[in-house]
Design an enzyme around this catalytic site. Structure first.
Site, mmCIF file in Angstrom:
data_model
loop_
_atom_site.group_PDB
_atom_site.id
_atom_site.type_symbol
_atom_site.label_atom_id
_atom_site.label_comp_id
_atom_site.label_asym_id
_atom_site.label_seq_id
_atom_site.Cartn_x
_atom_site.Cartn_y
_atom_site.Cartn_z
ATOM 1 N N LYS A 223 44.677 64.629 22.122
ATOM 2 C CA LYS A 223 43.427 63.808 22.196
ATOM 3 C C LYS A 223 42.543 64.373 23.098
ATOM 4 O O LYS A 223 42.630 64.460 24.366
ATOM 5 C CB LYS A 223 43.851 62.421 22.329
ATOM 6 C CG LYS A 223 42.641 61.337 22.508
ATOM 7 C CD LYS A 223 41.810 61.106 21.397
ATOM 8 C CE LYS A 223 42.392 60.766 19.974
ATOM 9 N NZ LYS A 223 41.757 60.766 18.853
ATOM 10 N N HIS B 101 46.988 59.313 10.099
ATOM 11 C CA HIS B 101 46.381 58.911 11.339
ATOM 12 C C HIS B 101 47.091 57.803 12.157
ATOM 13 O O HIS B 101 47.958 57.053 11.274
ATOM 14 C CB HIS B 101 45.093 58.316 11.250
ATOM 15 C CG HIS B 101 44.242 57.701 12.134
ATOM 16 N ND1 HIS B 101 44.231 56.267 12.009
ATOM 17 C CD2 HIS B 101 43.665 57.755 13.290
ATOM 18 C CE1 HIS B 101 43.630 55.664 13.060
ATOM 19 N NE2 HIS B 101 43.390 56.648 13.848
HETATM 20 O O1 LIG Z 1 44.434 55.711 20.753
HETATM 21 C C1 LIG Z 1 43.420 56.624 20.810
HETATM 22 O O2 LIG Z 1 42.973 56.521 21.713
HETATM 23 C C2 LIG Z 1 42.864 57.374 19.701
HETATM 24 O O3 LIG Z 1 41.838 57.863 20.003
HETATM 25 C C3 LIG Z 1 42.879 56.215 18.430
HETATM 26 O O4 LIG Z 1 42.089 55.280 18.944
HETATM 27 C C4 LIG Z 1 42.301 56.990 17.369
HETATM 28 O O5 LIG Z 1 41.986 56.213 16.187
HETATM 29 C C5 LIG Z 1 43.226 57.970 16.692
HETATM 30 O O6 LIG Z 1 44.352 58.242 17.038
HETATM 31 C C6 LIG Z 1 42.616 59.297 15.902
HETATM 32 O O7 LIG Z 1 43.041 60.111 15.630
HETATM 33 O O8 LIG Z 1 41.375 59.212 16.051
HETATM 34 MG MG LIG Z 2 41.762 61.221 14.849
#
Ligand SMILES: O=C([O-])[C@@H](O)[C@@H](O)[C@H](O)[C@@H](O)C(=O)[O-]
Ligand SMILES: [Mg+2]
Length: 414
Positions: A184, A311
Site C-alpha cells: 500500500k 480488492h
Molecule cells: O485499508 C486501506 O488502507 C486500503 O487503502 C483500502 O482502503 C483500499 O480500499 C484498498 O485496499 C485498495 O486496494 O485500494
Molecule cells: Mg487498490
C-alpha cells in the site's frame, strides 16, 4: 419428494467494531477500530450469515429492510434484491445504485449461506462449482506506526522505511506462507515506496510484487515509478486517478494496470476498456452486489479480455469465506486476491481455526453454505464495542490530522 421450507423468517443486523492497527494510506491512517456489518438470516430451520461494509445497512432502514424480506424464498435472490431496492429507493432516495448494491451484498451472501445449508452444499457449488481447491491471497503490506496514538506498540512493529517493510513481509510470510506481496503506497514519499519495493525484490527474489498508491501520484511520478520498477511488478494498481489518466500511463509505459477505483460500477467498464485503461479488474463482492454479480463481472472481464482479481478492505472471516467461494468459482481469476485478514484476524468472528491462510492460500470450505461456524460470543462482544465506542464512520484523514494537523489527502499529492 421432500419439500424444504425455505422462507425467510428472520433478519437481524449487527454492526461491529474491532481492532485495527495504524496502517497508513493516501487517505491517512487506520483508526483503532474498524467497522463491519453482519447480517444474520433465518430461513426454514437454518441460520445463515453475511458480512458487509461498516456502512452497508444504514440503521434508519434496517427495520423496513427486515420487514420487506420476511416471507420471501431464500432461493429467490432476485426478488430479495428487488425488495431491498424498493425499500432503499423509498426511504433513502439519496443513495445511488452502487450504495444499494452495497446494502444488498451481505444479504445475498447470507441468502447463499442459507441455500447451501438447506441443500447441504457449499456456496462454491451454488456458483457453478469450485475450479480450484485453494485460493491464493497476497500479503498486504502497509507502512505503519509502531502503535496507535496514545497506545502501546502493537505486535507488528513500526514499518516506516524499506527495512520495516521487509521485516513486516517476513513476519507475514512466516505466519501465513504468502507467495506474493502488495504494498500500500501513496502514504510516504514515492522514493521510500520504490526503495521498499526494491528491498522486497532483493529479500524475496522472484516473488510477484504490486504497489497501490490509490491515485496519489501525478502523471509524472507514476511514469517515474513505472520506469524505476521496470520488470519488478506484476501490475501497478491505481497509480493515478481516473480512466483517462490510467489510459495515458498504460499507453506510455506498457505496464499492466489494475484498479478498484476507476471502475467501480458496470457503467465504467466500457469506457475503461475502450481507453485500454485497465488490464486487471479488482472485483469486490461487497461493492458489486454479491457473489453472483461478481461471477457475472468476471465473465464480462473475460469477454473484454481483461484479467480479474479481488480488492479488499478491513474484514473478518465471514467475508474471507465468501471471497474464497466466489474466487474458486471464477475461471479467469488471474492473480492472487487481496486480503486484510491477517491485520484483523485476532478479533475474528469465525470460530477458531474455521478459516485460515496457509501457504498463502485459503482452502475452499467444503461444508454446507459458507462452511464456517460463527462465534456468537465474539459477535456480541464486537457489537458491544460498536455500541459503546460511538464510532460510526471511517475517518483515516481525521485520525492522521490528530498527529499532523497540516495533513491533507488531496490527490494527486506526490
Ligand atoms: O485499508 C486501506 O488502507 C486500503 O487503502 C483500502 O482502503 C483500499 O480500499 C484498498 O485496499 C485498495 O486496494 O485500494
Ligand atoms: Mg487498490
Amino acid at each position: 419428494m421432500t419439500i424444504i421450507d425455505s422462507r425467510i423468517t428472520d433478519l437481524q443486523v449487527y454492526p461491529l467494531a474491532f481492532s485495527d492497527p495504524p496502517l497508513l494510506n493516501a487517505a491517512g491512517v487506520h483508526e483503532p477500530l474498524a467497522l463491519r456489518t453482519l447480517v444474520r438470516l433465518q430461513a426454514g430451520d437454518v441460520v445463515a450469515w453475511g458480512e458487509g461494509r461498516g456502512d452497508a445497512l444504514p440503521a434508519d432502514v434496517v427495520p423496513a429492510l427486515c420487514e420487506a424480506v420476511l416471507g420471501l424464498d431464500v432461493f429467490a435472490t432476485s426478488r430479495i434484491e428487488a425488495a431491498v431496492d424498493t425499500v432503499l429507493r423509498r426511504l433513502r432516495p439519496d443513495l445511488g445504485a452502487q450504495a444499494r448494491l452495497v446494502t444488498f451484498a451481505p444479504i445475498e451472501v447470507a441468502a447463499l449461506d442459507a441455500q447451501g445449508k438447506l441443500l447441504e452444499r457449499p456456496v462454491s457449488e451454488l456458483l457453478g462449482g469450485a475450479l480450484r481447491d485453494r485460493v491464493d491471497y497476497s500479503a498486504y503490506l502497509f507502512f505503519k506506526w509502531a502503535g496507535h496514538l496514545d497506545g502501546e506498540p502493537d505486535e507488528w512493529g513500526e514499518a516506516m522505511d524499506p527495512d520495516g517493510i521487509v521485516a513486516q513481509a517476513k513476519l507475514l510470510v512466516d505466519r501465513y506462507g504468502f507467495r506474493s506481496f502488495k504494498l500500500k503506497a501513496g502514504a510516504l514519499h514515492p522514493d521510500i515506496e520504490v526503495e521498499s519495493l526494491r528491498a522486497l525484490a532483493e529479500a524475496f527474489p522472484g516473488m510477484p510484487l504490486r504497489i497501490d498508491p490509490n491515485g496519489a501520484w501525478t502523471h509524472q511520478t507514476a511514469l517515474e515509478v513505472a520506469h524505476r520498477t521496470d520488470g519488478l511488478l506484476e501490475y501497478l494498481e491505481d497509480p493515478v486517478l481516473g480512466i483517462d489518466g490510467m489510459s495515458r500511463i498504460h499507453a506510455e509505459t506498457g505496464v499492466p494496470l489494475a484498479t478498484n477505483m476507476c471502475v467501480v460500477e458496470t457503467a465504467h467498464l466500457r469506457p475503461a476498456v475502450r481507453a485500454d485503461a485497465v488490464q486487471v479488474l479488482l472485483s469486490d463482492h461487497h461493492y458489486w452486489g454479491g457473489l453472483r454479480r461478481t461471477k457475472e463481472l468476471a465473465a464480462i472481464c473475460e469477454a473484454m479480455d481483461i484479467g480479474v482479481s479481488m480488492h479488499s478492505n478491513s474484514h473478518l472471516g465471514i467475508s474471507l469465506a465468501a471471497m474464497t467461494h466466489v474466487a474458486a468459482a471464477i475461471p479467469n481469476l488471474s492473480h492472487a486476491c487481496d486480503t486484510h485478514f491477517p491485520w484483523n484476524r485476532a478479533d475474528d468472528v469465525v470460530t477458531e481455526g474455521g478459516i485460515e491462510i496457509v501457504d498463502g492460500a485459503v482452502t475452499v470450505p467444503t461444508g454446507p453454505g459458507l462452511g464456517v461456524e460463527v462465534n456468537l460470543d465474539r459477535v456480541a462482544e464486537l457489537h458491544e464495542r460498536y455500541v459503546e465506542s460511538g464510532h460510526r464512520t471511517r475517518d483515516d484523514g481525521g485520525y492522521m490530522r490528530r498527529w499532523d494537523p497540516t495533513f491533507t489527502d488531496a490527490r494527486p499529492r506526490y
